[in-house]
Design an enzyme around this catalytic site. Structure first.
Site, PDB file in Angstrom:
ATOM      1  N   HIS B 218     -17.085 -23.549  35.173  1.00  0.00           N
ATOM      2  CA  HIS B 218     -15.708 -24.353  34.980  1.00  0.00           C
ATOM      3  C   HIS B 218     -15.712 -25.241  36.019  1.00  0.00           C
ATOM      4  O   HIS B 218     -15.197 -26.617  35.923  1.00  0.00           O
ATOM      5  CB  HIS B 218     -14.426 -23.675  34.558  1.00  0.00           C
ATOM      6  CG  HIS B 218     -13.474 -24.378  34.380  1.00  0.00           C
ATOM      7  ND1 HIS B 218     -13.601 -25.107  32.977  1.00  0.00           N
ATOM      8  CD2 HIS B 218     -12.276 -24.791  34.811  1.00  0.00           C
ATOM      9  CE1 HIS B 218     -12.495 -25.825  32.812  1.00  0.00           C
ATOM     10  NE2 HIS B 218     -11.907 -25.798  33.730  1.00  0.00           N
ATOM     11  N   TYR B 222     -14.642 -29.897  37.621  1.00  0.00           N
ATOM     12  CA  TYR B 222     -13.896 -30.385  38.570  1.00  0.00           C
ATOM     13  C   TYR B 222     -14.577 -31.309  39.594  1.00  0.00           C
ATOM     14  O   TYR B 222     -13.974 -32.209  40.147  1.00  0.00           O
ATOM     15  CB  TYR B 222     -12.825 -29.259  39.177  1.00  0.00           C
ATOM     16  CG  TYR B 222     -11.740 -29.152  37.982  1.00  0.00           C
ATOM     17  CD1 TYR B 222     -10.692 -29.790  37.920  1.00  0.00           C
ATOM     18  CD2 TYR B 222     -11.921 -28.024  37.153  1.00  0.00           C
ATOM     19  CE1 TYR B 222      -9.821 -29.610  36.776  1.00  0.00           C
ATOM     20  CE2 TYR B 222     -11.201 -27.523  36.304  1.00  0.00           C
ATOM     21  CZ  TYR B 222      -9.980 -28.404  36.053  1.00  0.00           C
ATOM     22  OH  TYR B 222      -9.039 -28.094  35.095  1.00  0.00           O
ATOM     23  N   HIS B 369     -14.785 -32.034  22.785  1.00  0.00           N
ATOM     24  CA  HIS B 369     -13.831 -31.984  23.638  1.00  0.00           C
ATOM     25  C   HIS B 369     -14.501 -32.568  25.057  1.00  0.00           C
ATOM     26  O   HIS B 369     -13.812 -33.111  25.730  1.00  0.00           O
ATOM     27  CB  HIS B 369     -13.301 -30.613  23.812  1.00  0.00           C
ATOM     28  CG  HIS B 369     -12.667 -30.585  25.020  1.00  0.00           C
ATOM     29  ND1 HIS B 369     -11.306 -30.950  25.328  1.00  0.00           N
ATOM     30  CD2 HIS B 369     -12.649 -29.668  26.155  1.00  0.00           C
ATOM     31  CE1 HIS B 369     -10.845 -30.476  26.474  1.00  0.00           C
ATOM     32  NE2 HIS B 369     -11.985 -29.889  27.113  1.00  0.00           N
ATOM     33  N   PHE B 370     -15.621 -31.968  25.392  1.00  0.00           N
ATOM     34  CA  PHE B 370     -16.056 -32.192  26.844  1.00  0.00           C
ATOM     35  C   PHE B 370     -16.773 -33.653  26.968  1.00  0.00           C
ATOM     36  O   PHE B 370     -16.800 -34.160  27.995  1.00  0.00           O
ATOM     37  CB  PHE B 370     -16.888 -30.991  27.498  1.00  0.00           C
ATOM     38  CG  PHE B 370     -18.303 -30.852  27.061  1.00  0.00           C
ATOM     39  CD1 PHE B 370     -18.592 -29.771  26.180  1.00  0.00           C
ATOM     40  CD2 PHE B 370     -19.449 -31.940  27.397  1.00  0.00           C
ATOM     41  CE1 PHE B 370     -20.148 -29.884  25.822  1.00  0.00           C
ATOM     42  CE2 PHE B 370     -20.517 -31.815  26.961  1.00  0.00           C
ATOM     43  CZ  PHE B 370     -21.141 -30.797  26.155  1.00  0.00           C
ATOM     44  N   HIS B 371     -17.211 -34.172  25.850  1.00  0.00           N
ATOM     45  CA  HIS B 371     -17.585 -35.761  25.793  1.00  0.00           C
ATOM     46  C   HIS B 371     -16.375 -36.460  25.999  1.00  0.00           C
ATOM     47  O   HIS B 371     -16.514 -37.488  26.789  1.00  0.00           O
ATOM     48  CB  HIS B 371     -18.309 -35.782  24.493  1.00  0.00           C
ATOM     49  CG  HIS B 371     -19.754 -35.688  24.745  1.00  0.00           C
ATOM     50  ND1 HIS B 371     -20.165 -34.410  24.457  1.00  0.00           N
ATOM     51  CD2 HIS B 371     -20.819 -36.368  24.893  1.00  0.00           C
ATOM     52  CE1 HIS B 371     -21.495 -34.349  24.631  1.00  0.00           C
ATOM     53  NE2 HIS B 371     -21.985 -35.633  24.930  1.00  0.00           N
ATOM     54  N   ARG B 432     -22.404 -25.881  17.327  1.00  0.00           N
ATOM     55  CA  ARG B 432     -22.794 -26.975  18.141  1.00  0.00           C
ATOM     56  C   ARG B 432     -24.374 -26.766  18.384  1.00  0.00           C
ATOM     57  O   ARG B 432     -24.932 -25.579  17.871  1.00  0.00           O
ATOM     58  CB  ARG B 432     -22.264 -27.008  19.580  1.00  0.00           C
ATOM     59  CG  ARG B 432     -22.478 -25.656  20.261  1.00  0.00           C
ATOM     60  CD  ARG B 432     -21.614 -25.467  21.549  1.00  0.00           C
ATOM     61  NE  ARG B 432     -22.036 -26.543  22.730  1.00  0.00           N
ATOM     62  CZ  ARG B 432     -21.417 -26.250  23.759  1.00  0.00           C
ATOM     63  NH1 ARG B 432     -20.743 -25.264  24.313  1.00  0.00           N
ATOM     64  NH2 ARG B 432     -21.911 -27.064  24.596  1.00  0.00           N
ATOM     65  N   ARG B 433     -25.010 -27.591  18.904  1.00  0.00           N
ATOM     66  CA  ARG B 433     -26.557 -27.509  19.119  1.00  0.00           C
ATOM     67  C   ARG B 433     -27.418 -27.167  17.903  1.00  0.00           C
ATOM     68  O   ARG B 433     -28.151 -26.291  17.875  1.00  0.00           O
ATOM     69  CB  ARG B 433     -26.764 -26.198  20.160  1.00  0.00           C
ATOM     70  CG  ARG B 433     -25.825 -26.588  21.462  1.00  0.00           C
ATOM     71  CD  ARG B 433     -26.374 -25.440  22.431  1.00  0.00           C
ATOM     72  NE  ARG B 433     -25.399 -25.469  23.504  1.00  0.00           N
ATOM     73  CZ  ARG B 433     -24.607 -24.850  24.036  1.00  0.00           C
ATOM     74  NH1 ARG B 433     -24.234 -23.736  23.479  1.00  0.00           N
ATOM     75  NH2 ARG B 433     -23.844 -24.928  25.273  1.00  0.00           N
TER      76      ARG B 433
END
Lengths: 172, 541, 229
Positions: B218, B222, B369-371, B432-433
């Protein structure tokens, strides 16, 4: 009231916003947390080990012992194996609105276990037994999909869940 | 400031590696959205697809980020402190160590011998060179962490009692954050994966490996986000023609990010067995706390932009927005980044939720989301920052401001076209994947439209990526010199008379992290040595 | 009423069976892996000559008789498992049982290592990949819960890890017989019924077509083709 943030912030607006941010985080986290605890919805967090390389030789995950079993209280326990590239047994039938406990173990690598449109989901990690508690309110044809990359054949890893109408079901 | 003080060649070398990797990875991304849809049977190949996904992840997640952050960090440190790089040969050694790691890992990646994705996934086993390369990259980046801490120490000695410039305070916070958070994956790689892949140990405990990886997983996000925040706080307000609303708020946000982002990794393990629910709940509460610095940042940055807008003559409740210099690339990037952060933050709440996560875990929702958050908010700020500092590093004006702005708009449009449908197929159940979708017709049909849109998004993004390289490359050959070669760090609206010691140093906060880490990771790691666990033998892909 | 009956049937079917017999006693745990790693192919060669394996499986592991399996170049783990399964009567074959019943685990590992080290059978160049076969091999048929053959047996039919055998260059008749044996549950040593499940979903024509495809399979040619794509 003495504001502890006075030491680091001179501006009233800033301090107010810090407090609003903290309260927002607490409210959002608190609501979601309370909701989960109040409705007893915890993520699958079973801590139980097993030797995945000898899975088919264990009693619980022996081929003939897999599948749906009815417990004394009317709930169901479904024992399944995730192995390259499928879930076994490959067809599971359960009645709707009945508490179901899935016990799933991997025979080889890391797998995912998810029935789309439901919260029946867990990782299946070699060396550990996963447990998921849920029930399915809506009858129909569903799929178990592996949602963790498990090798070049990963796409093919899925199997069938059939949820039967409860009114006609035996378990109550 | 003399030219030699600014870490120009270190900055450029690192950032060119970053953007070269980025461009290659963007092309792979387009191939992947096309391959995944089952319309072109001739393109089908899981070997190529998973090799490509692994390479795309490593290039974007490890190479683009690490090299950009390191290069940007050196440049920020030297310009904000107005001080030479501490031990320059060591800094270059770190750069070459990182490069050696990338090259070593590239060989098995490109030959299909490391298709284990950038998150490793034991017991799938890659060629040892892949793990050794990854370890070298991390160790090389530790050189940068040391450099930042040492530069701050040298500066403090020369400037007793003075306030550390905000840009350097944030950069050092990020260096400390990265060192602490990378210890998790470093332990996994050094003590488990490398000896295992070399055959020195027979089995690997997947539960322990995943727990260690979550330690990194995680806060690494950041680490990636930090330079974007530093640019938002210290470069954007002055570029917009205004001032930073509050220097202390920035520091406070950096400290919160540093303290709260590492001990909360279990929200990546919500769906894993082998960790009890109580630990997950504890990490969930911390996960919501880490939203606080982001909310603070949103407020401060928007307030700073408002100050700029009003100074530029903007009137009324929203008039200041129109008065902003939208044709200034770093300001445009900041505005677009904030917009994408709003969309992405919403999705993040669902992922972080202790109970709702089950619905979306490991579906395409998560990748969408993370893209949006990483490739959207974070990376667009990398572009904005690059457009800002490239002229100052090269001494030449940006080759085309128009093209730069068009590139940013295309990236924004492309990213939304890519990620919004991506979220949809996730809710509609697509895992995913996957390199193909041989599932029920009803499921597959509900995905098609979105998958087509994603291809359009991917194509727009590739065009945008190429434009970025064109603008940056063209700048080197531009005959027109830059107007102002100095970096203008934003001045705070209210000058800070005396900074409290805690907000000008790190000792206390590092101590707090250690205590927090022991509390949240101590037993969860220890339990693997107390339980009767069964290791797993290597598996090929 | 119908769903009610099927739930009961399902419950009955999956009621725990006393003395549940595993489909194979072989587990690829650390002990087995180490046994296979330490196997001696030369000892296996000597043992193969002594046991007259060549009588059915050919001098170099490639059989003249299409009913028999080509064992050259198959993975040692798969070969070892089959030998143990014959010995444990998990795979029913009177001849093979007679041949292996006296063998120790180490000897079976040596034999497996020897045959694994040989070159696989040469392939017939007249292979045809029809659209129907391509779909089965590389995509499967979701309607029937049928998985792509390639997911376990490899894109080139080269096999997968441990108990996923190579299919490329196998004897055609042997492939058909095996699929039919799984279908009719004459052969049950596939752990968790993986091949029994799949073969039951296949039609007779499909079994023939797949056997045609794999039996006459030419790995090198296909590799070139993939690169061109």
């Amino acid at each position: 009231m003495h504001d502890p943030f006075k030491a680091i912030c001179d501006d009233d607006l800033e301090r107010r916003w810090i407090w609003i941010s903290i309260i927002m985080a607490f409210v959002m986290g608190g609501l979601l947390g309370l909701y989960a605890v109040a409705s007893n919805m915890h993520p699958p967090s079973n801590v139980e080990t097993i030797d995945s390389s000898r899975l088919h030789l264990t009693e619980e995950f022996a081929e003939d012992n897999l599948g749906v079993k009815e417990n004394d209280d009317g709930s169901l326990t479904v024992t399944m194996v995730a192995a390259r590239y499928g879930f076994y047994p490959s067809v599971i039938e359960v009645p709707a609105d009945t508490p179901v406990k899935f016990r799933v173990a991997s025979a080889d690598v890391l797998h995912g276990f998810h029935v789309p449109f439901t919260n029946a989901a867990t990782m299946v990690v070699p060396g550990y037994i996963s447990e998921v508690n849920t029930s399915f309110p809506t009858p129909g044809k569903y799929s178990f999909l592996c949602n963790e990359y498990c090798g070049l054949g990963h796409d093919s890893m899925w199997s069938r869940l059939i949820v039967l109408p409860k009114s006609a079901g035996g378990a109550s | 400031m003399s030219h030699s003080t600014k870490a120009v060649s270190l900055g450029l070398a690192n950032m060119w590696v970053a953007f070269t990797a980025f461009t290659a990875a963007a092309l792979l991304g387009l191939y992947q959205v096309i391959e995944r849809i089952d319309l072109v049977p001739a393109l089908k190949s899981p070997e190529l697809y998973f090799g490509s996904v692994s390479t795309h992840g490593v290039l974007m997640g490890f190479v683009l980020t690490t090299f950009f952050i390191v290069g940007f960090g050196y440049y920020t440190a030297s310009t904000s402190l107005k001080q030479d790089i501490w031990n320059k040969p060591l800094a270059w050694f770190g750069f070459w160590l990182c490069m050696a790691g990338v090259v070593l890992a590239a060989v098995p990646l490109l030959t299909g011998n490391a298709s284990v994705l950038y998150t490793f996934y034991p017991p799938l086993m890659a060629h040892p060179a892949f793990y050794i390369g990854a370890a070298l990259l991390v160790v090389g980046s530790w050189v940068w962490c040391l450099e930042m801490v040492m530069m701050l120490a040298v500066w403090k000695k020369a400037h007793p009692g003075e306030t550390v410039p905000l840009a350097m305070y944030g950069t050092t916070a990020n260096a400390i954050l990265w060192f602490i958070t990378s210890l998790g994956v470093a332990s996994e790689v050094l003590f488990q994966l490398i000896p295992w892949s070399l055959g020195l140990i027979d089995t690997v405990d997947v539960g322990l490996a995943r727990t260690l990886f979550s330690w990194t997983l995680h806060a690494i996000v950041y680490f990636w986000l930090f330079p974007a925040y530093i640019a938002l706080y210290t470069l954007v307000p002055s570029a917009a023609g205004g001032r930073l609303f509050s220097d202390q708020m920035g520091r406070f946000a950096f400290i919160l990010l540093l303290v709260f982002s590492v001990p909360i990794g279990f929200h990546h393990l919500y769906m894993d067995p082998f960790q009890a629910a109580g630990w997950k709940f504890l990490h969930m509460t911390g996960t919501f706390m880490v939203a606080v610095p982001t909310l603070i940042t949103g407020f401060t940055v928007i307030a700073s932009l408002e100050v700029a807008g009003r100074l530029r003559g903007g009137k009324g409740l929203f008039g200041w927005i129109a008065a902003l210099p939208w044709n200034n690339p770093i300001v445009l990037a900041a505005c677009l980044a904030m917009l994408m952060l709003i969309f992405g933050g919403f999705g993040g709440m669902i992922n972080a939720s202790y109970s709702m996560n089950a619905m979306v875990h490991n579906t395409q929702w998560v990748t969408g989301h993370f893209h949006l958050i990483f490739a959207g908010t974070t990376v667009i700020m990398y572009f904005g920052a690059a457009y800002y500092i490239w002229p100052k590093m090269t001494g030449k004006a940006l080759s085309s401001v128009k093209l730069a702005n068009a590139q940013l708009w295309l990236w924004f449009v492309g990213m939304l076209t890519l990620t919004l449908p991506w979220h949809q197929i996730g809710i509609a159940g697509q895992p995913r994947r996957v390199s193909s979708t041989p599932y029920d017709e009803s499921l597959v049909q509900s995905w098609i439209t979105s998958e087509m849109l994603m291809i359009v998004g991917g194509a727009i993004l590739v065009v945008s990526a190429l434009m970025l390289v064109m603008v940056l490359f063209g700048t080197h050959g531009n005959s027109q010199p830059v107007d102002n070669p100095e970096v203008e760090y934003a001045e705070p609206l209210h000058p800070v008379a005396r900074m409290p010691h805690l907000m000008n140093s790190f000792g206390f906060w590092v101590g707090l992290i250690v205590v927090y880490m022991v509390a949240s990771y101590g037993y969860p790691i220890l339990q693997f040595f107390l339980l009767d666990t069964y290791g797993t033998v290597p598996w090929s892909i | 009423m119908k769903p009610y009956i099927s739930v009961i049937t399902a419950l009955l079917l999956f009621t725990p069976v006393v003395n549940a017999e595993p489909s194979s006693a072989v587990a690829f745990d650390l002990a087995t892996i180490k046994l296979l790693k330490s196997a001696d192919p030369q000892a296996g060669k000597a043992l193969a000559e002594e046991s007259k394996c060549a009588k059915c499986h050919g001098d170099a592991g490639v059989s003249d008789d299409p009913d028999d399996i080509n064992i050259a170049g198959m993975s040692a783990s798969y070969l070892f498992k089959q030998l143990r399964d014959y010995k444990d009567k998990k795979r029913d074959d009177r001849d093979m049982y007679k041949n292996v019943r006296e063998l120790e685990d180490e000897q079976m590992a040596d034999l497996a290592a020897w045959f694994a080290s040989l070159s696989p059978a040469p392939a017939n160049p007249d292979r045809v990949l029809t659209d129907a076969v391509r779909k089965l091999v590389f995509y499967g048929d979701p309607e029937r819960l049928l998985k792509a053959c390639a997911s376990c047996h490899g894109r080139r039919g080269q096999g997968g890890q441990f108990d996923h055998p190579a299919l490329a260059g196998q004897n055609r008749t042997y492939l058909v017989d095996s699929l039919v044996a799984f279908q009719e549950e004459d052969r049950e040593n596939d752990i968790y019924g993986r091949m029994r499940d799949i073969s039951k979903s296949l039609t007779e024509d499909e079994i023939e077509a797949l056997a045609d495809y794999y039996a006459t399979y030419l790995p090198d040619e296909d590799e070139d083709e993939e690169e061109e794509e």
